[in-house]
Motif scaffolding. Structure first.
Motif, PDB file in Angstrom:
ATOM      1  N   ARG A 127      21.532  12.475  41.378  1.00  0.00           N
ATOM      2  CA  ARG A 127      20.463  13.115  42.140  1.00  0.00           C
ATOM      3  C   ARG A 127      19.476  13.814  41.217  1.00  0.00           C
ATOM      4  O   ARG A 127      18.268  13.761  41.436  1.00  0.00           O
ATOM      5  CB  ARG A 127      21.057  14.106  43.135  1.00  0.00           C
ATOM      6  N   ARG A 128      19.977  14.432  40.150  1.00  0.00           N
ATOM      7  CA  ARG A 128      19.092  15.146  39.227  1.00  0.00           C
ATOM      8  C   ARG A 128      18.101  14.206  38.555  1.00  0.00           C
ATOM      9  O   ARG A 128      16.927  14.540  38.365  1.00  0.00           O
ATOM     10  CB  ARG A 128      19.923  15.861  38.164  1.00  0.00           C
ATOM     11  N   CYS A 129      18.548  13.008  38.215  1.00  0.00           N
ATOM     12  CA  CYS A 129      17.660  12.093  37.509  1.00  0.00           C
ATOM     13  C   CYS A 129      16.930  11.150  38.457  1.00  0.00           C
ATOM     14  O   CYS A 129      16.292  10.187  38.022  1.00  0.00           O
ATOM     15  CB  CYS A 129      18.430  11.305  36.458  1.00  0.00           C
ATOM     16  N   GLY A 130      17.007  11.419  39.771  1.00  0.00           N
ATOM     17  CA  GLY A 130      16.250  10.647  40.737  1.00  0.00           C
ATOM     18  C   GLY A 130      16.843   9.294  41.068  1.00  0.00           C
ATOM     19  O   GLY A 130      16.123   8.418  41.574  1.00  0.00           O
ATOM     20  N   ARG A 131      18.132   9.091  40.815  1.00  0.00           N
ATOM     21  CA  ARG A 131      18.775   7.807  41.090  1.00  0.00           C
ATOM     22  C   ARG A 131      19.679   7.844  42.322  1.00  0.00           C
ATOM     23  O   ARG A 131      20.282   6.825  42.680  1.00  0.00           O
ATOM     24  CB  ARG A 131      19.601   7.371  39.877  1.00  0.00           C
ATOM     25  N   ALA A 132      19.810   8.998  42.955  1.00  0.00           N
ATOM     26  CA  ALA A 132      20.638   9.086  44.156  1.00  0.00           C
ATOM     27  C   ALA A 132      19.982   8.328  45.300  1.00  0.00           C
ATOM     28  O   ALA A 132      18.755   8.256  45.398  1.00  0.00           O
ATOM     29  CB  ALA A 132      20.864  10.547  44.538  1.00  0.00           C
ATOM     30  N   GLU A 133      20.800   7.750  46.174  1.00  0.00           N
ATOM     31  CA  GLU A 133      20.310   7.011  47.327  1.00  0.00           C
ATOM     32  C   GLU A 133      20.474   7.860  48.579  1.00  0.00           C
ATOM     33  O   GLU A 133      21.474   8.560  48.737  1.00  0.00           O
ATOM     34  CB  GLU A 133      21.074   5.683  47.453  1.00  0.00           C
ATOM     35  N   LEU A 134      19.502   7.785  49.463  1.00  0.00           N
ATOM     36  CA  LEU A 134      19.484   8.600  50.674  1.00  0.00           C
ATOM     37  C   LEU A 134      20.026   7.779  51.838  1.00  0.00           C
ATOM     38  O   LEU A 134      19.491   6.721  52.174  1.00  0.00           O
ATOM     39  CB  LEU A 134      18.063   9.073  50.968  1.00  0.00           C
ATOM     40  N   LEU A 135      21.097   8.275  52.465  1.00  0.00           N
ATOM     41  CA  LEU A 135      21.730   7.596  53.585  1.00  0.00           C
ATOM     42  C   LEU A 135      21.475   8.368  54.884  1.00  0.00           C
ATOM     43  O   LEU A 135      21.581   9.592  54.909  1.00  0.00           O
ATOM     44  CB  LEU A 135      23.239   7.473  53.378  1.00  0.00           C
ATOM     45  N   LEU A 136      21.146   7.648  55.940  1.00  0.00           N
ATOM     46  CA  LEU A 136      21.056   8.213  57.282  1.00  0.00           C
ATOM     47  C   LEU A 136      22.239   7.675  58.074  1.00  0.00           C
ATOM     48  O   LEU A 136      22.339   6.467  58.309  1.00  0.00           O
ATOM     49  CB  LEU A 136      19.743   7.800  57.951  1.00  0.00           C
ATOM     50  N   CYS A 137      23.154   8.565  58.457  1.00  0.00           N
ATOM     51  CA  CYS A 137      24.368   8.182  59.170  1.00  0.00           C
ATOM     52  C   CYS A 137      24.181   8.453  60.659  1.00  0.00           C
ATOM     53  O   CYS A 137      23.832   9.570  61.051  1.00  0.00           O
ATOM     54  CB  CYS A 137      25.560   8.968  58.640  1.00  0.00           C
ATOM     55  N   LEU A 138      24.419   7.430  61.474  1.00  0.00           N
ATOM     56  CA  LEU A 138      24.147   7.507  62.904  1.00  0.00           C
ATOM     57  C   LEU A 138      25.392   7.199  63.716  1.00  0.00           C
ATOM     58  O   LEU A 138      26.003   6.131  63.551  1.00  0.00           O
ATOM     59  CB  LEU A 138      23.049   6.504  63.285  1.00  0.00           C
ATOM     60  N   THR A 147      16.906   4.249  50.611  1.00  0.00           N
ATOM     61  CA  THR A 147      16.470   3.881  49.272  1.00  0.00           C
ATOM     62  C   THR A 147      16.435   2.366  49.097  1.00  0.00           C
ATOM     63  O   THR A 147      15.504   1.808  48.525  1.00  0.00           O
ATOM     64  CB  THR A 147      17.391   4.505  48.214  1.00  0.00           C
ATOM     65  N   MET A 148      17.467   1.686  49.628  1.00  0.00           N
ATOM     66  CA  MET A 148      17.594   0.237  49.472  1.00  0.00           C
ATOM     67  C   MET A 148      17.106  -0.533  50.697  1.00  0.00           C
ATOM     68  O   MET A 148      17.065  -1.760  50.690  1.00  0.00           O
ATOM     69  CB  MET A 148      19.056  -0.123  49.197  1.00  0.00           C
ATOM     70  N   SER A 149      16.765   0.196  51.790  1.00  0.00           N
ATOM     71  CA  SER A 149      16.298  -0.414  53.042  1.00  0.00           C
ATOM     72  C   SER A 149      17.309  -1.403  53.619  1.00  0.00           C
ATOM     73  O   SER A 149      16.969  -2.525  54.005  1.00  0.00           O
ATOM     74  CB  SER A 149      14.943  -1.119  52.828  1.00  0.00           C
ATOM     75  N   THR A 150      18.579  -0.971  53.684  1.00  0.00           N
ATOM     76  CA  THR A 150      19.637  -1.815  54.236  1.00  0.00           C
ATOM     77  C   THR A 150      20.349  -1.091  55.372  1.00  0.00           C
ATOM     78  O   THR A 150      20.380   0.141  55.419  1.00  0.00           O
ATOM     79  CB  THR A 150      20.669  -2.193  53.165  1.00  0.00           C
ATOM     80  N   TRP A 151      20.915  -1.873  56.288  1.00  0.00           N
ATOM     81  CA  TRP A 151      21.700  -1.351  57.401  1.00  0.00           C
ATOM     82  C   TRP A 151      23.137  -1.845  57.267  1.00  0.00           C
ATOM     83  O   TRP A 151      23.368  -3.023  56.974  1.00  0.00           O
ATOM     84  CB  TRP A 151      21.134  -1.825  58.741  1.00  0.00           C
ATOM     85  N   ASN A 152      24.098  -0.938  57.480  1.00  0.00           N
ATOM     86  CA  ASN A 152      25.511  -1.283  57.378  1.00  0.00           C
ATOM     87  C   ASN A 152      26.311  -0.521  58.433  1.00  0.00           C
ATOM     88  O   ASN A 152      25.823   0.466  58.993  1.00  0.00           O
ATOM     89  CB  ASN A 152      26.076  -0.939  55.993  1.00  0.00           C
TER      90      ASN A 152
END
Length: 428
Positions: free
Chosen positions: A64-75, A120-125
């Motif tokens: 996260r510090r170096c800007g490589r963390a991915e943002l997840l939306l959990c539903l 971040t990756m525009s994927t759904w799982n």
């Protein structure tokens, strides 16, 4: 990346382990933090040193510090039949054969699943879950500091009775989104309650209803690190279908949107972490089901007491659930709400410690059904059947730098298009 910074990630790696042959460990760590999250589980099988590094909580912090963390939306959302097969986070369902669910259930009873949108990756799982289906109407909450997603309470899928259950998904460390564990159970079974993460390791809940549909006054707090629940003093009123959010000390400015988002900023000079409270917004009593209260209550952890705050939800015919979301980051706080009126007002609780300034502004989209929430501190809107989607499916819009934009060029993929019951966002 300096050796000192690499040492912050894991002090002994650059001294005693060869993470990548021929490379200094500080450079190897620079490489590994850039690998997408979906491969982390497999990466742990490469070597003991990789497993130790990726299981260390500092690894996620460095991403996260170096800007490589991915943002997840959990539903937490109803599954659209036929139900796509469950997979672990990072294994896409798109394009795979859909399978019918053959498990017996009460006719007309929805099935719920935990879906994950990787912004971040525009994927759904969809996340695999023991027993195939998560509790109906459970609350989803993220604990960023420990990299966990919690599913709390709700209804048993078979008996349709409120439960005390808590399920924990480890997104950081050993879990990497592939392993659930059962957390300590709540002291009281409940559903449709207020819930929010307050601080780095506490989750507060209050209100909701029991198995007889009685509105509850009781409240509890969960210590994520200790895996234990403690009862809090009860609220002054029973509150069913209430909404929970974390609050910062003193002024928070809230902006209600017309049919849409509400944003809030804490006043200058506030430092997050010194003192946070838990606000329970609106809800209704046992004898007044569907008639939402205009007041709320704020729990102060310092004084271990509740105080009433008036005129925070003057919309008796509208539930705050799915209309209000909050996020506190750094030195600012944001809240969003979906309301069809235009007005401004301010209010504070009876202790005069917690104050809210409210203003309504307009949503960028209309639809037959709308759900609003927070994605990494920004407003996100899911809307189905509106003019933007042409009535074909559900779309997602995100607010960035005061502008709204479509998250996808097309509607949300089939199998993920039902509006959620609860949500949480987290960086991994």
């Amino acid at each position: 990346m300096s050796k000192k910074r690499a040492g912050d990630v894991s002090k002994d790696f650059h001294k005693s382990h060869g993470l990548i042959s021929g490379l200094p460990s500080e450079l190897a760590i620079e490489c590994l933090v850039r690998v997408p999250y979906q491969f982390q589980s497999d990466m742990k099988s490469v070597s003991r040193s990789w497993r130790s590094l990726l299981s260390d909580s500092s690894f996620a912090k460095e991403r996260r510090r170096c800007g490589r963390a991915e943002l997840l939306l959990c539903l937490v959302q109803p599954l659209t039949p036929p139900n796509p097969a469950s997979k672990a986070v990072g294994e896409t369902l798109l394009g795979e054969k859909e399978v019918e669910d053959e498990s017996p259930r009460v006719s007309g009873t929805p099935r719920f699943g935990l879906s994950v949108y990787n912004a971040t990756m525009s994927t759904w799982n969809r996340v695999a879950f023991p027993g195939q289906q998560i509790p109906l109407f459970c609350e989803c909450v993220a604990v960023q500091a420990s990299g966990k997603i919690l599913l709390i309470g709700g209804w048993d899928p078979e008996t349709l009775q409120p439960v005390k259950d808590v399920y924990v998904l480890e997104l950081a460390g050993e879990g990497s989104g592939r392993r659930w564990r059962k957390g300590a159970s709540m002291n009281e079974a409940r559903s449709f309650f207020a819930c929010a993460t307050v601080g780095s390791k506490k989750v507060y809940i209050a209100g909701g209803h029991d198995d007889q549909k009685n509105a509850l006054r009781s409240a509890e707090v969960y210590d994520v690190e200790k895996d234990e629940w403690l009862m809090l003093p009860p609220m002054t009123e029973g509150r069913d279908e209430c909404q929970g959010l974390a609050m910062g000390l003193q002024k928070a400015h809230l902006y209600f949107d017309k049919d849409g988002p509400l944003s809030a900023r804490l006043c200058d000079g506030y430092t997050v972490g010194k003192e946070l409270g838990f606000c329970v917004l609106s809800g209704y009593g046992t004898e007044s089901q569907g008639r939402f209260r205009s007041d709320g209550e704020v729990y102060d952890p310092v004084t271990n007491s509740w105080s009433r705050i008036e005129n925070v939800w003057p919309f008796p015919d509208a539930s705050p659930r799915g209309r209000v979301a909050g996020d506190i980051r750094g030195s600012s706080s944001k809240l969003w709400c979906f309301i069809d009126s235009k007005r401004q007002w301010e209010t504070e609780d009876e202790s005069r410690k917690w104050r809210l300034d409210l203003e309504s502004i307009e949503l960028p989209v209309t639809g037959s059904s709308v759900y609003g929430g927070s994605l990494g501190g920004e407003a996100v809107v899911l809307s189905g059947g509106g003019s933007e989607s042409g009535g074909r499916g559900t779309i997602m819009m995100r607010k960035t730098e005061e502008k709204w934009s479509r998250v996808h060029d097309h509607e949300i993929p089939f199998g993920f298009s039902s509006l959620p019951f609860s949500h949480a966002s987290i960086y991994v």
